[in-house]
Design an enzyme around this catalytic site. Structure first.
Site, PDB file in Angstrom:
ATOM      1  N   GLY A  46       0.847  -1.195   0.000  1.00 61.09           N
ATOM      2  CA  GLY A  46       0.000   0.000   0.000  1.00 61.09           C
ATOM      3  C   GLY A  46       0.876   1.237   0.000  1.00 61.09           C
ATOM      4  O   GLY A  46       2.087   1.164   0.280  1.00 61.09           O
ATOM      5  N   GLN A  51       2.956  10.055   1.724  1.00 57.35           N
ATOM      6  CA  GLN A  51       4.239   9.353   1.818  1.00 57.35           C
ATOM      7  C   GLN A  51       5.168   9.697   0.655  1.00 57.35           C
ATOM      8  O   GLN A  51       6.360   9.392   0.716  1.00 57.35           O
ATOM      9  CB  GLN A  51       4.023   7.831   1.863  1.00 57.35           C
ATOM     10  CG  GLN A  51       3.319   7.355   3.122  1.00 57.35           C
ATOM     11  CD  GLN A  51       3.155   5.847   3.121  1.00 57.35           C
ATOM     12  OE1 GLN A  51       2.206   5.339   2.547  1.00 57.35           O
ATOM     13  NE2 GLN A  51       4.081   5.148   3.732  1.00 57.35           N
ATOM     14  N   CYS A  94       5.500  -0.204   7.602  1.00 58.34           N
ATOM     15  CA  CYS A  94       5.199   1.059   6.926  1.00 58.34           C
ATOM     16  C   CYS A  94       6.442   1.480   6.162  1.00 58.34           C
ATOM     17  O   CYS A  94       7.549   1.467   6.722  1.00 58.34           O
ATOM     18  CB  CYS A  94       4.810   2.126   7.952  1.00 58.34           C
ATOM     19  SG  CYS A  94       4.375   3.702   7.205  1.00 58.34           S
ATOM     20  N   LEU A  95       6.255   1.860   4.901  1.00 61.26           N
ATOM     21  CA  LEU A  95       7.407   2.264   4.088  1.00 61.26           C
ATOM     22  C   LEU A  95       8.019   3.564   4.605  1.00 61.26           C
ATOM     23  O   LEU A  95       9.169   3.858   4.303  1.00 61.26           O
ATOM     24  CB  LEU A  95       6.987   2.394   2.619  1.00 61.26           C
ATOM     25  CG  LEU A  95       6.477   1.087   1.986  1.00 61.26           C
ATOM     26  CD1 LEU A  95       5.946   1.336   0.580  1.00 61.26           C
ATOM     27  CD2 LEU A  95       7.565   0.016   1.974  1.00 61.26           C
ATOM     28  N   HIS A 136      -4.891   1.350   7.259  1.00 62.25           N
ATOM     29  CA  HIS A 136      -3.554   1.926   7.480  1.00 62.25           C
ATOM     30  C   HIS A 136      -3.329   3.106   6.514  1.00 62.25           C
ATOM     31  O   HIS A 136      -2.834   4.163   6.920  1.00 62.25           O
ATOM     32  CB  HIS A 136      -2.522   0.808   7.269  1.00 62.25           C
ATOM     33  CG  HIS A 136      -1.087   1.212   7.313  1.00 62.25           C
ATOM     34  ND1 HIS A 136      -0.200   0.754   8.261  1.00 62.25           N
ATOM     35  CD2 HIS A 136      -0.353   2.027   6.494  1.00 62.25           C
ATOM     36  CE1 HIS A 136       0.998   1.266   8.033  1.00 62.25           C
ATOM     37  NE2 HIS A 136       0.928   2.050   6.961  1.00 62.25           N
ATOM     38  N   GLU A 137      -3.711   2.921   5.249  1.00 63.12           N
ATOM     39  CA  GLU A 137      -3.483   3.982   4.252  1.00 63.12           C
ATOM     40  C   GLU A 137      -4.399   5.188   4.500  1.00 63.12           C
ATOM     41  O   GLU A 137      -3.974   6.334   4.345  1.00 63.12           O
ATOM     42  CB  GLU A 137      -3.682   3.443   2.822  1.00 63.12           C
ATOM     43  CG  GLU A 137      -2.796   2.262   2.433  1.00 63.12           C
ATOM     44  CD  GLU A 137      -1.325   2.457   2.745  1.00 63.12           C
ATOM     45  OE1 GLU A 137      -0.855   3.601   2.762  1.00 63.12           O
ATOM     46  OE2 GLU A 137      -0.654   1.433   2.990  1.00 63.12           O
ATOM     47  N   HIS A 140      -2.969   7.401   7.038  1.00 67.48           N
ATOM     48  CA  HIS A 140      -1.931   8.314   6.517  1.00 67.48           C
ATOM     49  C   HIS A 140      -2.565   9.625   6.039  1.00 67.48           C
ATOM     50  O   HIS A 140      -1.976  10.694   6.188  1.00 67.48           O
ATOM     51  CB  HIS A 140      -1.195   7.676   5.328  1.00 67.48           C
ATOM     52  CG  HIS A 140      -0.036   6.796   5.704  1.00 67.48           C
ATOM     53  ND1 HIS A 140       1.060   7.251   6.402  1.00 67.48           N
ATOM     54  CD2 HIS A 140       0.215   5.483   5.454  1.00 67.48           C
ATOM     55  CE1 HIS A 140       1.931   6.262   6.563  1.00 67.48           C
ATOM     56  NE2 HIS A 140       1.443   5.178   6.002  1.00 67.48           N
TER      57      HIS A 140
HETATM   58  O1  K1U Z   1       1.636   2.421   3.970  1.00 70.45           O
HETATM   59  C1  K1U Z   1       2.704   1.856   3.856  1.00 70.45           C
HETATM   60  O2  K1U Z   1       3.702   2.356   4.327  1.00 70.45           O
HETATM   61  C2  K1U Z   1       2.818   0.532   3.147  1.00 70.45           C
HETATM   62  C3  K1U Z   1       2.770  -0.653   4.082  1.00 70.45           C
HETATM   63  C4  K1U Z   1       1.339  -1.144   4.133  1.00 70.45           C
HETATM   64  C5  K1U Z   1       0.966  -2.098   5.225  1.00 70.45           C
HETATM   65  C6  K1U Z   1       1.682  -3.244   5.483  1.00 70.45           C
HETATM   66  C7  K1U Z   1       1.284  -4.130   6.477  1.00 70.45           C
HETATM   67  C8  K1U Z   1       0.138  -3.876   7.200  1.00 70.45           C
HETATM   68  C9  K1U Z   1      -0.567  -2.723   6.948  1.00 70.45           C
HETATM   69  C10 K1U Z   1      -0.172  -1.849   5.954  1.00 70.45           C
HETATM   70  C11 K1U Z   1       3.706  -1.722   3.514  1.00 70.45           C
HETATM   71  O3  K1U Z   1       3.527  -2.169   2.433  1.00 70.45           O
HETATM   72  S1  K1U Z   1       5.009  -2.246   4.510  1.00 70.45           S
HETATM   73  C12 K1U Z   1       5.800  -3.521   3.527  1.00 70.45           C
HETATM   74  C13 K1U Z   1       5.046  -4.805   3.489  1.00 70.45           C
HETATM   75  O4  K1U Z   1       4.136  -5.008   4.260  1.00 70.45           O
HETATM   76  C14 K1U Z   1       5.391  -5.833   2.490  1.00 70.45           C
HETATM   77  C15 K1U Z   1       6.484  -5.726   1.684  1.00 70.45           C
HETATM   78  C16 K1U Z   1       6.770  -6.709   0.753  1.00 70.45           C
HETATM   79  C17 K1U Z   1       5.983  -7.810   0.642  1.00 70.45           C
HETATM   80  C18 K1U Z   1       4.883  -7.953   1.455  1.00 70.45           C
HETATM   81  C19 K1U Z   1       4.578  -6.962   2.376  1.00 70.45           C
HETATM   82 ZN    ZN Z   2       2.369   3.343   6.144  1.00 71.08          ZN
END
Ligand code: K1U
Ligand code: ZN
Length: 173
Positions: A46, A51, A94-95, A136-137, A140
């Site tokens: 996401g 972001q 979260c990225l 979660h998004e 943000h």
């Molecule tokens: O919003 C963001 O920063 C993105 C975030 C979204 C998220 C992940 C987990 C639970 C709720 C919301 C991410 O994508 S973090 C990276 C991640 O979860 C992932 C990366 C590679 C493969 C699978 C998952």
């Molecule tokens: Zn996030």
């Protein structure tokens, strides 16, 4: 299409409320496409416009597993119109908080209304990882990070760690 730089916490742009989109025009559609490319490159499941430093109510999500066909969702002005009484605990990342993962409790199922890439109103009902990710998004867009669900002590520890890594040049500023 372009891969955009991702804002890392602590950063005031991640604490602001994003502005609604009047219409999904060509500019907003291009932002959605760039955000998806940025999300896939990270990689993540996401991404919200703040972001990438854009204070507009736009998110993208794709929770398809490896080997499954992509299921990209592009959403403008997403809004939770119903959420279940039942809750669910999921480990979140979260990225904008690289390498930090914690359990967060949220409603297990949500109904979300949004404008799609063609400016058409849509509604989806989400559960599992999709429900967690969309909530979660949307957080943000309201200046809220998953660490805001944690204790003050835990949140402080995570944000100080990231601040230190940014200062040392380990992360983008
Ligand atoms: O919003 C963001 O920063 C993105 C975030 C979204 C998220 C992940 C987990 C639970 C709720 C919301 C991410 O994508 S973090 C990276 C991640 O979860 C992932 C990366 C590679 C493969 C699978 C998952
Ligand atoms: Zn996030």
């Amino acid at each position: 299409m372009a891969v955009l730089p991702i804002v890392v916490a602590p950063d005031p742009r991640l604490k602001r409320t994003a502005e609604p989109v009047a219409t999904v025009d060509a500019g907003v559609a291009a932002l959605m496409d760039d955000m998806l490319e940025t999300m896939y490159a990270a990689p993540g499941i996401g991404l919200a416009a703040p972001q990438v430093g854009v204070l507009k109510r736009v998110i993208v999500v794709d929770v398809a597993r490896e080997g499954e066909p992509p299921q990209p969702l592009r959403m403008a002005n997403p809004e939770v119109v119903w959420s279940s009484e039942e809750s669910n605990v999921h480990e979140e990342g979260c990225l904008s908080l690289p390498d930090m993962y914690e359990d967060v409790t949220r409603p297990a199922r949500v109904r979300v209304r949004y404008l799609d890439r063609d400016n058409r109103e849509q509604e989806i009902e989400a559960d599992g990882l999709l429900a967690t990710c969309v909530q979660h998004e949307i957080d943000h867009l309201n200046g809220k990070l998953f660490v805001d669900y944690l204790s003050t002590i835990k949140r402080g520890m995570i944000l100080r760690k990231l601040q230190k890594r940014k200062k040392n040049g380990d992360l983008a500023a």
